[in-house]
Write a protein that holds these residues in place. Structure first.
Motif, mmCIF file in Angstrom:
data_model
loop_
_atom_site.group_PDB
_atom_site.id
_atom_site.type_symbol
_atom_site.label_atom_id
_atom_site.label_comp_id
_atom_site.label_asym_id
_atom_site.label_seq_id
_atom_site.Cartn_x
_atom_site.Cartn_y
_atom_site.Cartn_z
ATOM 1 N N ASN A 1 -7.184 -27.951 -6.409
ATOM 2 C CA ASN A 1 -7.050 -26.563 -6.847
ATOM 3 C C ASN A 1 -8.259 -25.778 -6.376
ATOM 4 O O ASN A 1 -9.258 -26.338 -5.909
ATOM 5 N N TYR A 2 -8.179 -24.460 -6.500
ATOM 6 C CA TYR A 2 -9.195 -23.574 -5.922
ATOM 7 C C TYR A 2 -9.803 -22.739 -7.053
ATOM 8 O O TYR A 2 -9.115 -21.927 -7.662
ATOM 9 N N VAL A 3 -11.092 -22.960 -7.330
ATOM 10 C CA VAL A 3 -11.727 -22.224 -8.428
ATOM 11 C C VAL A 3 -12.994 -21.474 -8.030
ATOM 12 O O VAL A 3 -13.429 -20.591 -8.758
ATOM 13 N N SER A 4 -13.619 -21.811 -6.893
ATOM 14 C CA SER A 4 -14.846 -21.109 -6.510
ATOM 15 C C SER A 4 -15.069 -21.235 -5.014
ATOM 16 O O SER A 4 -14.421 -22.032 -4.326
ATOM 17 N N CYS A 5 -16.035 -20.456 -4.518
ATOM 18 C CA CYS A 5 -16.346 -20.480 -3.089
ATOM 19 C C CYS A 5 -17.138 -21.712 -2.686
ATOM 20 O O CYS A 5 -17.302 -21.977 -1.484
ATOM 21 N N LEU A 6 -17.654 -22.477 -3.674
ATOM 22 C CA LEU A 6 -18.461 -23.659 -3.353
ATOM 23 C C LEU A 6 -17.756 -24.960 -3.723
ATOM 24 O O LEU A 6 -18.406 -25.993 -3.888
ATOM 25 N N ASP A 7 -16.432 -24.918 -3.850
ATOM 26 C CA ASP A 7 -15.682 -26.162 -4.076
ATOM 27 C C ASP A 7 -15.902 -27.149 -2.948
ATOM 28 O O ASP A 7 -16.046 -28.357 -3.168
ATOM 29 N N SER A 8 -15.922 -26.637 -1.726
ATOM 30 C CA SER A 8 -16.094 -27.521 -0.567
ATOM 31 C C SER A 8 -17.465 -28.181 -0.577
ATOM 32 O O SER A 8 -17.609 -29.338 -0.163
ATOM 33 N N LEU A 9 -18.515 -27.470 -1.051
ATOM 34 C CA LEU A 9 -19.858 -28.056 -1.123
ATOM 35 C C LEU A 9 -19.871 -29.219 -2.099
ATOM 36 O O LEU A 9 -20.451 -30.275 -1.809
ATOM 37 N N ALA A 10 -19.240 -29.044 -3.259
ATOM 38 C CA ALA A 10 -19.215 -30.120 -4.250
ATOM 39 C C ALA A 10 -18.486 -31.341 -3.702
ATOM 40 O O ALA A 10 -18.926 -32.481 -3.893
ATOM 41 N N ALA A 11 -17.372 -31.137 -3.002
ATOM 42 C CA ALA A 11 -16.622 -32.263 -2.448
ATOM 43 C C ALA A 11 -17.369 -32.917 -1.291
ATOM 44 O O ALA A 11 -17.362 -34.144 -1.150
ATOM 45 N N ARG B 1 -11.361 -23.932 6.348
ATOM 46 C CA ARG B 1 -11.455 -22.545 5.920
ATOM 47 C C ARG B 1 -11.285 -21.615 7.116
ATOM 48 O O ARG B 1 -11.509 -22.007 8.269
ATOM 49 N N LYS B 2 -10.921 -20.380 6.809
ATOM 50 C CA LYS B 2 -10.871 -19.331 7.833
ATOM 51 C C LYS B 2 -12.056 -18.386 7.700
ATOM 52 O O LYS B 2 -12.078 -17.319 8.283
ATOM 53 N N TRP B 3 -13.055 -18.794 6.908
ATOM 54 C CA TRP B 3 -14.189 -17.919 6.652
ATOM 55 C C TRP B 3 -15.015 -17.680 7.906
ATOM 56 O O TRP B 3 -15.244 -18.588 8.711
ATOM 57 N N LYS B 4 -15.497 -16.441 8.021
ATOM 58 C CA LYS B 4 -16.397 -16.083 9.113
ATOM 59 C C LYS B 4 -17.828 -16.224 8.601
ATOM 60 O O LYS B 4 -18.423 -15.285 8.078
ATOM 61 N N VAL B 5 -18.377 -17.426 8.752
ATOM 62 C CA VAL B 5 -19.727 -17.709 8.268
ATOM 63 C C VAL B 5 -20.546 -18.286 9.411
ATOM 64 O O VAL B 5 -19.987 -18.826 10.381
ATOM 65 N N PRO B 6 -21.878 -18.194 9.346
ATOM 66 C CA PRO B 6 -22.727 -18.789 10.387
ATOM 67 C C PRO B 6 -22.463 -20.287 10.519
ATOM 68 O O PRO B 6 -22.157 -20.964 9.530
ATOM 69 N N PRO B 7 -22.583 -20.833 11.748
ATOM 70 C CA PRO B 7 -22.296 -22.261 11.968
ATOM 71 C C PRO B 7 -23.112 -23.200 11.093
ATOM 72 O O PRO B 7 -22.588 -24.186 10.576
ATOM 73 N N PHE B 8 -24.431 -22.899 10.895
ATOM 74 C CA PHE B 8 -25.257 -23.791 10.084
ATOM 75 C C PHE B 8 -24.768 -23.806 8.639
ATOM 76 O O PHE B 8 -24.787 -24.843 7.977
ATOM 77 N N PHE B 9 -24.326 -22.654 8.156
ATOM 78 C CA PHE B 9 -23.842 -22.571 6.780
ATOM 79 C C PHE B 9 -22.535 -23.335 6.628
ATOM 80 O O PHE B 9 -22.323 -24.044 5.646
ATOM 81 N N ASP C 1 -10.344 -14.434 4.640
ATOM 82 C CA ASP C 1 -11.122 -14.891 5.783
ATOM 83 C C ASP C 1 -12.581 -14.446 5.726
ATOM 84 O O ASP C 1 -13.325 -14.630 6.684
ATOM 85 N N VAL C 2 -13.000 -13.849 4.614
ATOM 86 C CA VAL C 2 -14.387 -13.392 4.455
ATOM 87 C C VAL C 2 -15.025 -14.160 3.305
ATOM 88 O O VAL C 2 -14.485 -14.210 2.202
ATOM 89 N N PHE C 3 -16.171 -14.760 3.573
ATOM 90 C CA PHE C 3 -16.852 -15.535 2.542
ATOM 91 C C PHE C 3 -17.330 -14.616 1.418
ATOM 92 O O PHE C 3 -17.949 -13.575 1.677
#
Length: 379
Positions: free
Chosen positions: A88-98, A108-116, A194-196
């Motif tokens: 399920n989807y609850v926050s923008c940092l779900d992927s960090l926790a996993a 993701r389709k987010w437009k974020v810097p590569p290092f981030f 598509d925007v973080f």
């Protein structure tokens, strides 16, 4: 009782905790945010300098958790036969926790810097040409969140169909987040998939700690199910584990819901006020009344502006019946006195004249309203 769209979103940042506690923590939160910003700069430099290795990425993920105040609890074990995790989807940092706990890759389709993106374990969906790529790396599971966008955790959105045909066995992952003082995700009218959501991420820096609980559920096999039936089984398994309802809403409906509801409510209120003005000033076109109400937000001010001639308009032509050759023609019920041609000299006389004309028009409009609706009201 079925959930409505407004029950699935948080429109306010503060969660209603004790205000005194919030004010006492505010200075400490600002200091903590400043410290974490410095740690974020170190993380950025390290992500640029260090090589892109698995051990390095794990270190960066740990630093990212420290930076954002993310604490992760993992319950259950991962099925080694499953290369796809559906959560399920609850926050923008779900992927960090996993990523921190399981080393997974999140699409993701987010437009974020590569290092981030690398630190959060994010891969852009455009990098995967075929869906078979998901099963080529069974050691690093792929995290999918097919709801398409975050909710407040009270209900589960309908899954989108782009990720469902992947594999014949998936493992559900139930995610919950707890935090004091503020809500984790706040929905805004201009949210885009598509925007973080940087504003939500900023509050992670200020909050003392955000506790993620990840619960790995038993794997679900496709068997002979169609894509839609398979998706519903996975969704129901997540809902049962989280003890929430499954809904028929999609992320697109949820995302545009608050904006549409606010616009509709404002328009409805404007039209209601415009009808009141129209009853008092029947010759003023409705479009001009609506336009003026959008500026003044007041019925009385709008009526005054039209009566004093501050707002120009073209009077509507009322349909007049042809006169019949009869001597017993009834006089009109409502007659608005014509201008006498005499302009009062003093401001007091002009104000009294205006108030008299205004009172008369309101009285006539009231009488028309009573007769139109056949109300039994003594005049």
């Amino acid at each position: 009782m079925a959930l409505t769209l407004d029950k699935l979103t948080n429109d306010e940042r503060f969660s209603g905790d004790n205000v005194l506690h919030f004010l006492l923590y505010l200075p400490l939160g600002l200091i903590l945010m400043s410290t974490r910003v410095i740690l974020g700069l170190v993380l950025w430099i390290a992500a640029i300098i260090l090589p892109n290795k698995s051990a390095v990425r794990q270190i960066l993920s740990t630093l990212a958790c420290w930076t954002f105040g993310v604490y992760v609890e993992l319950n259950g074990g991962r099925d080694p036969r499953c290369s796809v995790l559906v959560a399920n989807y609850v926050s923008c940092l779900d992927s960090l926790a996993a990523t921190y706990t399981m080393g997974s890759i999140s699409l993701r389709k987010w437009k974020v810097p590569p290092f981030f993106a690398s630190t959060l374990g994010i891969k852009n969906t455009a990098q995967f040409v075929r869906k078979e790529h998901f099963t080529e790396i069974p050691i690093k599971p792929v995290l999918l969140q097919p709801e398409g966008g975050p909710t407040n955790g009270k209900g589960l959105l309908k899954f989108t169909d782009w990720s469902i045909p992947i594999g014949n066995r998936v493992q559900p992952l139930a995610i919950t987040v707890e935090r004091v003082f503020t809500n984790v995700t706040v929905h805004r009218p201009n949210d885009k998939s598509d925007v973080f959501p940087w504003w939500d991420a900023l509050w992670f820096l200020w909050t003392p700690c955000s506790i993620f609980t990840l619960k790995l559920l038993p794997a679900v096999d496709r068997m002979e199910d169609s894509d839609q039936v398979f998706a519903e089984r996975v969704r129901q398994a997540l809902a049962d584990a989280l003890q929430i309802e499954v809904t028929e809403y999609t992320w697109e409906e949820l995302n545009r819901g608050p904006r549409v509801r606010r616009r509709a409510a404002i328009q409805s209120e404007v039209m209601r006020r415009a009808r009141h003005v129209k009853e008092v000033l029947p010759l003023v076109p409705l479009k001009d009344i609506v336009k003026e109400l959008e500026k003044t937000r007041s019925v009385d001010v709008t009526i005054t502006n039209f009566l004093e001639g501050l707002v120009p308009y073209t009077p509507e032509v009322e349909s007049v019946a042809e006169p019949q050759p009869s001597t017993s023609q009834a006089p009109p019920k409502y007659v608005t006195p014509l201008p006498t041609g005499t302009f009062p000299k003093s401001a007091k006389e002009r104000q009294m004249s205006f108030q008299d004309r205004k009172a008369q028009m309101i009285a006539e409009a009231r009488q028309r309203y009573i007769e139109k609706h056949k109300l039994q009201i003594a005049c």
